[in-house]
Design a protein around this motif. Structure first.
Motif, mmCIF file in Angstrom:
data_model
loop_
_atom_site.group_PDB
_atom_site.id
_atom_site.type_symbol
_atom_site.label_atom_id
_atom_site.label_comp_id
_atom_site.label_asym_id
_atom_site.label_seq_id
_atom_site.Cartn_x
_atom_site.Cartn_y
_atom_site.Cartn_z
ATOM 1 N N GLY A 83 -18.472 -9.312 -5.862
ATOM 2 C CA GLY A 83 -18.430 -8.635 -4.571
ATOM 3 C C GLY A 83 -17.175 -7.791 -4.439
ATOM 4 O O GLY A 83 -16.531 -7.406 -5.405
ATOM 5 N N ALA A 84 -16.845 -7.474 -3.219
ATOM 6 C CA ALA A 84 -15.668 -6.658 -2.946
ATOM 7 C C ALA A 84 -14.404 -7.439 -3.241
ATOM 8 O O ALA A 84 -14.345 -8.650 -3.077
ATOM 9 N N SER A 85 -13.390 -6.710 -3.647
ATOM 10 C CA SER A 85 -12.118 -7.362 -3.952
ATOM 11 C C SER A 85 -11.441 -7.809 -2.672
ATOM 12 O O SER A 85 -11.443 -7.093 -1.672
ATOM 13 N N PRO A 86 -10.880 -9.015 -2.685
ATOM 14 C CA PRO A 86 -10.108 -9.440 -1.509
ATOM 15 C C PRO A 86 -8.817 -8.641 -1.367
ATOM 16 O O PRO A 86 -8.182 -8.654 -0.316
ATOM 17 N N LEU A 87 -8.445 -7.965 -2.436
ATOM 18 C CA LEU A 87 -7.211 -7.173 -2.434
ATOM 19 C C LEU A 87 -7.576 -5.702 -2.277
ATOM 20 O O LEU A 87 -8.297 -5.147 -3.095
ATOM 21 N N LEU A 88 -7.099 -5.066 -1.206
ATOM 22 C CA LEU A 88 -7.434 -3.666 -0.940
ATOM 23 C C LEU A 88 -6.365 -2.695 -1.419
ATOM 24 O O LEU A 88 -6.671 -1.557 -1.778
ATOM 25 N N ALA A 89 -5.108 -3.079 -1.426
ATOM 26 C CA ALA A 89 -4.035 -2.173 -1.821
ATOM 27 C C ALA A 89 -2.802 -2.981 -2.213
ATOM 28 O O ALA A 89 -2.657 -4.133 -1.825
ATOM 29 N N VAL A 90 -1.931 -2.346 -2.996
ATOM 30 C CA VAL A 90 -0.679 -2.954 -3.434
ATOM 31 C C VAL A 90 0.475 -2.052 -3.005
ATOM 32 O O VAL A 90 0.416 -0.830 -3.192
ATOM 33 N N ILE A 91 1.492 -2.652 -2.460
ATOM 34 C CA ILE A 91 2.731 -1.926 -2.134
ATOM 35 C C ILE A 91 3.768 -2.303 -3.175
ATOM 36 O O ILE A 91 4.164 -3.469 -3.269
ATOM 37 N N GLY A 92 4.203 -1.364 -3.952
ATOM 38 C CA GLY A 92 5.151 -1.617 -5.031
ATOM 39 C C GLY A 92 4.830 -0.671 -6.172
ATOM 40 O O GLY A 92 3.936 0.167 -6.065
ATOM 41 N N GLU A 93 5.461 -0.771 -7.237
ATOM 42 C CA GLU A 93 6.640 -1.567 -7.531
ATOM 43 C C GLU A 93 7.910 -0.773 -7.200
ATOM 44 O O GLU A 93 7.846 0.389 -6.870
ATOM 45 N N SER A 94 9.071 -1.422 -7.320
ATOM 46 C CA SER A 94 10.309 -0.708 -7.070
ATOM 47 C C SER A 94 10.730 0.121 -8.281
ATOM 48 O O SER A 94 11.232 1.229 -8.136
ATOM 49 N N GLY A 95 10.520 -0.418 -9.478
ATOM 50 C CA GLY A 95 10.904 0.301 -10.689
ATOM 51 C C GLY A 95 9.728 1.028 -11.315
ATOM 52 O O GLY A 95 8.590 0.561 -11.270
ATOM 53 N N SER A 96 10.009 2.175 -11.943
ATOM 54 C CA SER A 96 8.937 2.978 -12.535
ATOM 55 C C SER A 96 8.273 2.256 -13.699
ATOM 56 O O SER A 96 7.052 2.329 -13.875
ATOM 57 N N ALA A 97 9.073 1.555 -14.521
ATOM 58 C CA ALA A 97 8.497 0.863 -15.671
ATOM 59 C C ALA A 97 7.499 -0.193 -15.226
ATOM 60 O O ALA A 97 6.414 -0.341 -15.802
ATOM 61 N N GLN A 98 7.860 -0.942 -14.169
ATOM 62 C CA GLN A 98 6.939 -1.963 -13.659
ATOM 63 C C GLN A 98 5.708 -1.311 -13.022
ATOM 64 O O GLN A 98 4.580 -1.794 -13.160
ATOM 65 N N SER A 99 5.911 -0.182 -12.323
ATOM 66 C CA SER A 99 4.793 0.491 -11.664
ATOM 67 C C SER A 99 3.774 0.995 -12.683
ATOM 68 O O SER A 99 2.571 0.978 -12.440
ATOM 69 N N ILE A 100 4.273 1.457 -13.830
ATOM 70 C CA ILE A 100 3.358 1.941 -14.865
ATOM 71 C C ILE A 100 2.437 0.812 -15.330
ATOM 72 O O ILE A 100 1.215 0.971 -15.445
ATOM 73 N N VAL A 101 3.039 -0.352 -15.573
ATOM 74 C CA VAL A 101 2.250 -1.485 -16.050
ATOM 75 C C VAL A 101 1.266 -1.952 -14.984
ATOM 76 O O VAL A 101 0.066 -2.146 -15.243
ATOM 77 N N VAL A 102 1.751 -2.130 -13.753
ATOM 78 C CA VAL A 102 0.894 -2.651 -12.685
ATOM 79 C C VAL A 102 -0.216 -1.661 -12.357
ATOM 80 O O VAL A 102 -1.379 -2.050 -12.161
ATOM 81 N N SER A 103 0.093 -0.361 -12.321
ATOM 82 C CA SER A 103 -0.927 0.627 -11.995
ATOM 83 C C SER A 103 -2.034 0.645 -13.040
ATOM 84 O O SER A 103 -3.215 0.808 -12.703
ATOM 85 N N ARG A 104 -1.671 0.479 -14.305
ATOM 86 C CA ARG A 104 -2.691 0.471 -15.355
ATOM 87 C C ARG A 104 -3.602 -0.753 -15.245
ATOM 88 O O ARG A 104 -4.788 -0.680 -15.551
ATOM 89 N N ILE A 105 -3.018 -1.891 -14.796
ATOM 90 C CA ILE A 105 -3.835 -3.097 -14.629
ATOM 91 C C ILE A 105 -4.785 -2.923 -13.450
ATOM 92 O O ILE A 105 -5.950 -3.336 -13.493
#
Length: 800
Positions: A83-105
């Protein structure tokens, strides 16, 4: 960072240290969510929920946190995603390296992500990061701002230090790209390891100390800079002007008084500040007794006070007294006077809230999805929220918030300067603005008079590889070194540079020359034989010679009936004296600025008058020879050399020269000529002879007459008589020929106005030679020895 080699079950990740500043950002998110849930206008009848995970500023732990958000903390027992994801959006990350990894996931699940502090330009690539948004300008604008700052203050020799992550790598690449075509060069590039290594840091500091670059640009996060700057201060390095990126320019951890001697004067670009009402009061509600089971609150107290509020958590810190409370001096957590990153967090939450609000206002049949459908309020998919997030536009605190097609938003930076505040601590003073929406070259506005530079100086620090080349010189790049390292070479004569750091010298126009400083072209000095000291001297000599000749003429006229005048053919003597007067006067034509008429008159007047004079002397020589040869029996030569014949000889010989001159003037007359080749710094105004053949014909004809006179006089030098005219004619012709033979090489080799002076001198010298050789002995007898002025004495027949 544990070793995850998949051979054993990984243990829980443990973060090292605690960042009160990042905890403040998390509390700002909680405050924004509570405000939205209490609002009657925004998302009425709906409540936002949230979960907070810590990535510990490492991409690996950020990846595990993202998976935990999707699946729950316990990955092994997570429910199947249906069904629909219980998670609609993410606020973050603070660092670009972490954001790259999290966004790809999150990308396969099409879950939008809004970053409040990831500025890497690489995240603007919509093909790689289609669900990524941010409320901070990307580093393309920051590196452009830093490049303009370096150019603005003429810092042409700078060092680059970056962190070991995508943020630092892409920022340095962008800055190098922006600096292409400018005068700024990079002295060195160094990288602070992700896992801090003190030995490597000391190597970087040795490079900074030995380099001539006094300005260092740093693209790094607060985490790497904290231990690096501690070691930097231990090395007691001063005199460095730091240019900080937005990642650490407003980090409160560096506001302590111990940092000012080393970091005071730091300048950089920070996120624009905003205003968050109630934030200060909300942060003070975080206390251990209110949240006794929250480990983050326990760690906050340990970071601020060095004690453990609840010993049951197994802390090695001593227990707290219970009387500790949050105070303003805890700036790392309580600094709310000018929220920047926290304000971005605040806007991110409201961006999601407004997007959800717009989604829920959708009217069936007019929606943006398939068949004009709307999202189901009880079954919202993340990709539906992303659609509204892309088009959201709202105002908060007087600032418009929206996203472009790349997910980027605000294009503004504040220019921050670290200055000494109360108690010697560092304060972040706003001294300017970078507005990326303005025209190129006008984005940066700085109040320079408000800036305090490194070392608490009011003057801008100089950071150059080579000092600027002043006007009058050019830059000569050193072989094998950057273009900012150069030598200053003075401009060659005739070339100028009127700007600082000129790459090349500009040649002056033809009629101009460089001044002594080589900074401006000035009109060339025009030279000709004028009435200066040399011209006046020649003029005086010419006038004296003419007057002296007239005086001799007057003596001869007065004593015209005496023997010495009559014996020496008075008519020819008068002709010679008159022609000598003209010879002296024609020298005056050579003095003054050449004109068309004066150029034609110079050589023609000189050649005709001298031809007349030599013709008269030739006639006299012939007469002398005829007189002495006529005494021989049977010789009747005198009938061919009577007065009429003498005049005919003079007229004919002079006429030949007149014909030559007339042909010269008709064919190729002498004209004024601006000679710029002989001496390039001057314009030598001279008379071009026009036809060289005619010029040398004129001189050659005079020389021919003179040589003929000399030969005839030489033949008659031993004829009898106390006053042998032939001897004096021989001497006069000898002097005449010597003068003009010496004139030819002197004339050819003389520069400019000296050529005219040489020719004038030759005219005067030869005229004086003729005057004195021919008439001085006669005047001596007439004026001083009148007893010898008899026919008998002159013929050598006087009685002994």
């Amino acid at each position: 960072m544990p070793d995850l080699n998949c051979t054993y079950r990984p243990s829980a990740v443990k973060c090292n240290g605690f960042d009160p500043r990042a905890f403040r950002w998390a509390q700002t998110m909680r405050l924004a969510v509570e405000e939205i849930n209490q609002s009657e206008k925004l998302l009425p009848n709906h409540t936002l929920g949230y979960k907070i995970f810590d990535s510990c500023a490492y991409p690996l732990t950020g990846q595990r946190a993202a998976l935990a958000v999707l699946n729950g903390p316990d990955e092994a027992h997570s429910p199947t995603c249906i069904g629909a994801s219980p998670l609609l959006a993410v606020i973050g990350e603070s660092g670009s390296a972490q954001s790259i990894v999290v966004s790809r996931i999150l990308q396969p699940f099409r879950i939008p992500m809004i970053s409040y502090f990831s500025s890497c330009a690489c995240l603007s690539d919509r093909r790689k990061y289609p669900t990524f948004f941010r409320v901070i300008p990307n580093d393309d604008y920051q590196v452009k701002a830093i490049a303009q700052l370096l150019v603005r203050f003429n810092w042409t020799w700078v060092g680059l230090v970056r962190g070991d992550h995508e943020y630092g790598r892409f920022a340095v690449q962008g800055l190098l790209r922006e600096l292409q075509g400018t005068r700024v060069c990079v002295a060195y590039q160094e990288m602070i390891p992700l896992l801090y290594n003190r030995q490597r840091a000391l190597e970087i500091m040795r490079v900074m100390r030995s380099s001539g670059a006094k300005v260092v640009v740093v693209f790094s996060a607060e985490g790497e800079m904290t231990p690096f700057l501690r070691d930097y201060m231990k090395q007691n390095i001063t005199g460095i002007q730091w240019v900080a990126s937005e990642a650490w320019i407003t980090a409160s951890v560096f506001t302590g008084s111990e940092y000012y001697p080393y970091l005071g004067g730091t300048i950089g670009f920070g996120i624009r500040q905003g205003h968050i009402p109630r934030l200060s009061d909300y942060l003070q509600t975080v206390e251990p007794h209110r949240y006794p089971s929250n480990p983050l609150v326990q760690e906050l107290w340990g970071a601020l006070y060095g004690c453990a509020p609840s010993p049951s958590f197994g802390s090695v810190l001593p227990p707290c007294s219970g009387e500790e409370s949050l105070l303003e001096q805890h700036s790392a957590y309580m600094n709310t006077s000018s929220p920047r990153v926290a304000y971005n967090v605040y806007k991110s939450v409201y961006a999601i809230a407004y997007s959800l609000h717009n989604l829920l206002l959708c009217q069936p049949g007019s929606g943006p999805f398939h068949n004009n459908s709307c999202a189901q309020s009880n079954n919202i998919h993340p990709w539906q929220l992303q659609h509204y997030l892309q088009d959201v536009a709202f105002s908060i605190g007087g600032e418009e918030v929206n996203f472009d097609l790349k997910g980027d938003s605000i294009l503004y930076y504040d220019v921050i300067n670290w200055q000494r505040g109360s108690e010697g601590k560092i304060e972040f003073v706003n001294v300017g603005l970078f507005d990326g929406t303005k025209a190129a070259g006008k984005e940066l506005v700085i109040q320079e008079e408000r800036i305090i530079w490194a070392g608490h100086q009011s003057e801008v620090l100089v950071s150059v590889c080579s000092a600027s080349c002043l006007p009058g010189s050019r830059k000569a790049v050193r072989r094998g070194e950057p273009v900012c390292c150069f030598d200053c070479v003075l401009c060659d004569s005739g070339k100028i540079s009127n700007q600082t750091d000129s790459i090349d010298c500009t040649a002056c126009p033809q009629d101009f020359w460089s001044n002594t400083e080589g900074t401006a072209c000035i009109p060339k000095k025009v030279e000709f034989l004028t009435y200066d000291s040399l011209g006046i001297a020649l003029t005086v000599i010419a006038v004296v010679g003419a007057c002296l000749t007239l005086a001799v003429l007057a003596v001869f006229l007065y004593h015209r009936n005496t023997a010495i005048v009559r014996v020496n053919n008075s008519e020819l003597s008068f002709f010679i004296l008159l022609s000598l007067v003209l010879c002296f006067l024609c020298a005056l034509v050579f003095i003054g600025e050449p004109t068309s008429w004066s150029c034609m008159l110079r050589h023609t007047a000189f050649s005709i008058t001298f031809s007349l004079c030599i013709s008269c002397i030739l006639g006299k020589t012939l007469v002398v020879l005829a007189v002495f040869t006529a005494t021989m029996p049977g010789n009747n030569i005198m009938k061919w050399l009577g007065p009429k014949q003498q005049r005919a000889i003079i007229f004919s010989c002079t006429l030949v020269q007149v014909v030559i001159c007339a042909t010269w003037l008709i064919d190729a007359p002498p004209i004024p000529y601006r000679n710029t080749q002989y001496e390039r710094s001057k314009i030598i105004l001279e008379c071009s002879v026009g036809s060289s053949l005619a010029f040398w014909c004129v001189l050659g004809y005079i020389g021919l007459l003179a040589c003929l006179c000399f030969v005839l006089a030489f033949l008659a030098r031993k004829l009898p008589g106390n006053f042998n005219e032939a001897k004096f004619i021989t001497f006069s012709m000898l002097i005449f020929c010597a003068v003009w033979l010496a004139f030819i090489p002197a004339y050819i080799s003389s520069p400019g106005n000296y050529a005219d002076a040489v020719e004038t001198f030759a005219i005067l010298a030869s005229s004086f030679g003729l005057l004195f050789c021919l008439f001085a002995p006669k005047c001596y007898i007439i004026l001083l020895k009148p007893e010898k002025n008899t026919k008998q004495h002159l013929m050598g027949k006087e009685k002994k």
